[in-house]
Motif scaffolding. Structure first.
Motif, short mmCIF file in Angstrom:
data_model
loop_
_atom_site.label_atom_id
_atom_site.label_comp_id
_atom_site.label_asym_id
_atom_site.label_seq_id
_atom_site.Cartn_x
_atom_site.Cartn_y
_atom_site.Cartn_z
N ILE A 28 0.84 -1.20 0.00
CA ILE A 28 0.00 0.00 0.00
C ILE A 28 0.87 1.25 0.00
O ILE A 28 0.57 2.23 -0.70
CB ILE A 28 -0.98 -0.01 1.20
CG1 ILE A 28 -1.97 -1.18 1.08
CG2 ILE A 28 -1.71 1.33 1.33
CD1 ILE A 28 -2.74 -1.25 -0.23
N SER A 29 1.95 1.21 0.72
CA SER A 29 2.88 2.34 0.72
C SER A 29 3.43 2.59 -0.68
O SER A 29 3.49 3.72 -1.17
CB SER A 29 4.02 2.08 1.71
OG SER A 29 4.88 3.19 1.79
N ARG A 30 3.82 1.53 -1.38
CA ARG A 30 4.35 1.67 -2.74
C ARG A 30 3.28 2.18 -3.69
O ARG A 30 3.55 3.02 -4.55
CB ARG A 30 4.91 0.34 -3.27
CG ARG A 30 6.12 -0.20 -2.52
CD ARG A 30 7.30 0.76 -2.45
NE ARG A 30 7.13 1.65 -1.30
CZ ARG A 30 7.70 2.85 -1.16
NH1 ARG A 30 8.48 3.34 -2.09
NH2 ARG A 30 7.48 3.59 -0.10
N TYR A 31 2.04 1.67 -3.56
CA TYR A 31 0.95 2.13 -4.42
C TYR A 31 0.70 3.63 -4.18
O TYR A 31 0.51 4.38 -5.14
CB TYR A 31 -0.34 1.35 -4.17
CG TYR A 31 -0.31 -0.08 -4.62
CD1 TYR A 31 0.19 -0.45 -5.86
CD2 TYR A 31 -0.81 -1.08 -3.80
CE1 TYR A 31 0.21 -1.78 -6.27
CE2 TYR A 31 -0.81 -2.41 -4.20
CZ TYR A 31 -0.29 -2.75 -5.43
OH TYR A 31 -0.29 -4.06 -5.83
N TYR A 32 0.67 4.04 -2.94
CA TYR A 32 0.46 5.46 -2.66
C TYR A 32 1.57 6.30 -3.30
O TYR A 32 1.29 7.30 -3.99
CB TYR A 32 0.38 5.77 -1.16
CG TYR A 32 0.52 7.26 -0.95
CD1 TYR A 32 -0.51 8.13 -1.35
CD2 TYR A 32 1.70 7.82 -0.47
CE1 TYR A 32 -0.36 9.50 -1.25
CE2 TYR A 32 1.84 9.19 -0.37
CZ TYR A 32 0.82 10.03 -0.76
OH TYR A 32 0.97 11.39 -0.68
N TYR A 33 2.81 5.93 -3.06
CA TYR A 33 3.90 6.74 -3.60
C TYR A 33 3.90 6.73 -5.13
O TYR A 33 4.24 7.74 -5.76
CB TYR A 33 5.26 6.32 -3.03
CG TYR A 33 5.53 7.03 -1.75
CD1 TYR A 33 5.83 8.38 -1.74
CD2 TYR A 33 5.45 6.37 -0.53
CE1 TYR A 33 6.06 9.06 -0.55
CE2 TYR A 33 5.68 7.03 0.66
CZ TYR A 33 5.99 8.38 0.64
OH TYR A 33 6.20 9.05 1.82
N GLY A 34 3.50 5.63 -5.74
CA GLY A 34 3.35 5.63 -7.19
C GLY A 34 2.34 6.67 -7.64
O GLY A 34 2.60 7.47 -8.55
N CYS A 35 1.19 6.70 -6.97
CA CYS A 35 0.15 7.70 -7.29
C CYS A 35 0.63 9.11 -7.01
O CYS A 35 0.46 10.02 -7.84
CB CYS A 35 -1.11 7.42 -6.48
SG CYS A 35 -2.04 5.97 -6.98
N HIS A 36 1.23 9.30 -5.84
CA HIS A 36 1.69 10.65 -5.47
C HIS A 36 2.71 11.18 -6.47
O HIS A 36 2.60 12.32 -6.93
CB HIS A 36 2.30 10.61 -4.06
CG HIS A 36 3.07 11.84 -3.73
ND1 HIS A 36 2.47 13.05 -3.48
CD2 HIS A 36 4.41 12.05 -3.63
CE1 HIS A 36 3.40 13.96 -3.24
NE2 HIS A 36 4.58 13.38 -3.32
N LEU A 37 3.69 10.37 -6.82
CA LEU A 37 4.74 10.84 -7.72
C LEU A 37 4.23 11.04 -9.15
O LEU A 37 4.65 11.99 -9.83
CB LEU A 37 5.94 9.89 -7.68
CG LEU A 37 6.66 9.87 -6.33
CD1 LEU A 37 7.67 8.74 -6.27
CD2 LEU A 37 7.32 11.22 -6.05
N LEU A 38 3.31 10.20 -9.60
CA LEU A 38 2.69 10.42 -10.91
C LEU A 38 1.90 11.73 -10.91
O LEU A 38 1.99 12.52 -11.85
CB LEU A 38 1.74 9.27 -11.27
CG LEU A 38 2.35 8.00 -11.82
CD1 LEU A 38 1.26 6.94 -12.01
CD2 LEU A 38 3.07 8.26 -13.13
N ALA A 39 1.13 11.95 -9.85
CA ALA A 39 0.34 13.18 -9.75
C ALA A 39 1.25 14.41 -9.66
O ALA A 39 0.97 15.43 -10.30
CB ALA A 39 -0.59 13.11 -8.54
N ALA A 40 2.33 14.31 -8.90
CA ALA A 40 3.27 15.43 -8.80
C ALA A 40 3.83 15.79 -10.18
O ALA A 40 3.98 16.96 -10.52
CB ALA A 40 4.40 15.09 -7.83
N LYS A 41 4.11 14.77 -10.96
CA LYS A 41 4.63 14.99 -12.32
C LYS A 41 3.58 15.71 -13.17
O LYS A 41 3.88 16.67 -13.88
CB LYS A 41 5.00 13.63 -12.92
CG LYS A 41 5.70 13.69 -14.24
CD LYS A 41 6.09 12.27 -14.65
CE LYS A 41 6.89 12.25 -15.93
NZ LYS A 41 7.29 10.87 -16.29
N VAL A 42 2.34 15.24 -13.09
CA VAL A 42 1.26 15.80 -13.90
C VAL A 42 0.99 17.27 -13.55
O VAL A 42 0.74 18.09 -14.43
CB VAL A 42 -0.03 14.96 -13.75
CG1 VAL A 42 -1.25 15.67 -14.29
CG2 VAL A 42 0.14 13.61 -14.43
#
Length: 114
Positions: A28-42
């Motif tokens: 869950i931690s990895r999934y969150y950070y994947g979402c967070h970093l993708l969103a930060a990029k966008v």
């Protein structure tokens, strides 16, 4: 260099089969950070280092762009990631982990459509 997409792969590896609680929490931690970093990029905040404030800023930026549901989902994933990483005395059942995995997968799709 690691692409945020790679974090979803790591989450999937940790979530294989019927994972035990440490693996569920880590996934869950990895999934969150994947979402967070993708969103930060966008939203143009890739590489921003505001400490914990970066998480809030990305969520706020999503809401400001009209993606309120996505912002709410990312905020919930952030809170749950904190629970997974820091509230080790609280149980983290498999059912809860599966719901959060699904939420992260849906958030990822929404982020990719922005």
């Amino acid at each position: 260099m690691i692409d945020p997409e790679n974090l979803f792969d790591v989450g999937d590896t940790l979530f294989q089969g019927d994972p035990d609680e440490p693996h569920r929490r880590s996934a869950i931690s990895r999934y969150y950070y994947g979402c967070h970093l993708l969103a930060a990029k966008v939203v143009g905040m890739e590489g921003d280092d505001r400490g914990g404030g970066t998480h809030r800023a990305v969520i706020k930026s999503l809401a400001d762009r009209g993606a309120e549901k996505l912002a709410t989902d990312l905020d919930d994933l952030c809170k749950q990631r904190n629970l997974c990483d820091y509230k080790l005395h609280k149980p983290f059942p498999s059912k809860q982990a599966r719901k959060l995995k699904k939420k992260a997968e849906e958030a990822r799709k929404q982020i990719e459509q922005l």
